[in-house]
Design an enzyme around this catalytic site. Structure first.
Site, short mmCIF file in Angstrom:
data_model
loop_
_atom_site.label_atom_id
_atom_site.label_comp_id
_atom_site.label_asym_id
_atom_site.label_seq_id
_atom_site.Cartn_x
_atom_site.Cartn_y
_atom_site.Cartn_z
N LYS A 209 0.85 -1.18 0.00
CA LYS A 209 0.00 0.00 0.00
C LYS A 209 0.89 1.23 0.00
O LYS A 209 1.71 1.42 0.90
CB LYS A 209 -0.90 0.00 1.23
CG LYS A 209 -1.77 1.24 1.33
CD LYS A 209 -2.73 1.15 2.50
CE LYS A 209 -3.51 2.44 2.65
NZ LYS A 209 -4.40 2.41 3.81
N LYS A 262 -2.26 -1.51 -3.74
CA LYS A 262 -3.11 -0.33 -3.68
C LYS A 262 -2.27 0.94 -3.77
O LYS A 262 -1.26 1.00 -3.07
CB LYS A 262 -3.86 -0.36 -2.36
CG LYS A 262 -4.69 0.84 -2.05
CD LYS A 262 -5.29 0.68 -0.68
CE LYS A 262 -6.06 1.93 -0.34
NZ LYS A 262 -6.58 1.89 0.99
C1 PBG Z 1 -7.09 3.62 5.64
C2 PBG Z 1 -7.43 3.46 4.21
C3 PBG Z 1 -7.27 4.41 3.19
C4 PBG Z 1 -7.84 3.86 2.05
C5 PBG Z 1 -8.30 2.59 2.39
N1 PBG Z 1 -8.02 2.36 3.73
C6 PBG Z 1 -6.77 5.80 3.21
C7 PBG Z 1 -5.40 6.08 3.63
O1 PBG Z 1 -4.56 5.22 3.80
O2 PBG Z 1 -5.18 7.26 3.85
C8 PBG Z 1 -7.95 4.54 0.72
C9 PBG Z 1 -9.02 4.06 -0.18
C10 PBG Z 1 -9.37 4.99 -1.26
O3 PBG Z 1 -8.73 6.04 -1.49
O4 PBG Z 1 -10.33 4.66 -1.97
N2 PBG Z 1 -5.94 3.05 6.06
#
Ligand code: PBG
Length: 337
Positions: A209, A262
């Site tokens: 991520k 992601k």
């Molecule tokens: C939280 C999380 C995030 C997303 C999914 N889980 C945001 C972040 O890490 O700031 C993003 C999903 C999206 O942008 O659609 N940990």
């Protein structure tokens, strides 16, 4: 000139030939719909930067879940937003039995039986008053972290994650998906689940991520923007790809059953490399900013919305993801039937 040569165009000449020879197929069951449920609202609240997406009430979520099941979508991933004044330093609403996401999980698992896979996103950022994905502590040893003098404290956060995982499994989650990018989170969650008797609950690890600019609209939807600093000391740095393979290998060694990359579109190279490297299911999350880009361009008539949406989803599948998390899941599933 082309007589006697292999000709690419022969197999493109009719829709039936193109369909028969399509190498990548998209099916409703490949898609997972991310949903937001908020405590203390009477009506669904639209998210300005994500046209068509709302913060649900528990009731509107139940309805949306039925629609998703009817469309043949593979699953839902849930994000909860606590009521006013309920966020605190440790994110206690994440594992409160009456916390909004756990209530929603109970309802949906009772309503739906086994029609949809209910995935629980496991993170603290929607639940903490500081908006970080873990517990924060004063910086020591010269570490400069999230701005000011506070840093996200890895190991104490793991205990919180284990407790949240158990609460989510107890509430009816079928899959636990940790997204906080703490080191050791999969092992901690696996141990927590096993210790509480949830040995059969799989972990889908957000293994790679990235600290992405494409999460902007989500932070409006989930109300989890960090109050200070950013997430670049725990989420991955965009230039790195080999590191994604290390993160994936580590998560698998810790017991992850499936892995996720992601965002999706800006990281298709990473999706492809991960899919080549492992033999577990690979998911990719088409994030809020990816959704917003296409919606914004389509609203201006600059791209054909349906074509663009299906093309992005096909690209993510073509890169090697078996499962795609997308805010278009229900609409795309209807198109594909
Ligand atoms: C939280 C999380 C995030 C997303 C999914 N889980 C945001 C972040 O890490 O700031 C993003 C999903 C999206 O942008 O659609 N940990």
């Amino acid at each position: 000139m082309t007589r006697g040569f292999a000709r690419g165009r022969r197999l493109r000449s009719t829709p039936a030939l193109r369909r028969l020879t399509a190498q990548t197929r998209l099916a409703p069951a490949d898609l997972v719909l991310p949903v937001f449920v908020k405590e203390g609202i009477d009506e669904p609240v639209p998210i300005g930067s994500m046209p068509g997406v709302v913060q649900h009430t528990t009731d509107s979520l139940r309805k949306a879940a039925h629609e998703a099941a009817e469309a043949g979508v593979g699953g839902l991933i849930l994000f909860g937003i606590p009521g006013e004044g309920k966020k605190d330093a440790s994110g206690s609403q994440a594992d409160a039995a009456d916390g909004v996401v756990n209530v929603a999980l109970q309802q949906l698992s009772a309503d739906l039986d086994d029609e949809l896979v209910l995935v629980a996103d496991l993170c603290l950022c929607e639940y903490t008053d500081h908006g970080h994905c873990g517990l924060v502590t004063p910086a020591r040893g010269g570490v400069r972290g999230q701005g000011g003098e506070l840093v996200v404290d890895n190991d104490p956060t793991l205990d919180r994650y284990a407790s949240v995982a158990v609460a989510q499994a107890q509430a009816g989650a079928h899959v636990i998906a940790p997204s906080g990018m703490m080191d050791g989170q999969v092992a901690a969650i696996r141990a927590g689940l096993d210790g509480a008797g949830y040995t059969e609950t799989p972990v889908l690890a957000y293994a790679a991520k990235y600290a992405s600019g494409f999460y902007g609209p989500f932070r409006e939807a989930a109300e989890g923007a960090p109050r200070f600093g950013d997430r670049s000391t725990y989420q991955m740095d965009p230039p790195n790809a080999d590191e994604a393979l290390r993160e994936v290998a580590q998560d698998l060694a810790e017991g992850a059953d499936a892995v996720m990359v992601k965002p999706a579109l800006p990281y298709l190279d990473v999706v492809a490399r991960v899919a080549d490297a492992v033999h577990v299911p690979v998911a990719a999350y088409q994030v809020s900013g990816e959704y917003a880009m296409v919606e914004a361009a389509a609203a201006r008539g600059w791209v054909d919305r349906r074509r663009a949406v299906l093309e992005t989803l096909t690209a993510i599948r073509r890169a090697g993801a078996g499962t795609v998390l997308t805010y278009w899941a229900v609409e795309a599933a209807r198109w594909l039937r």
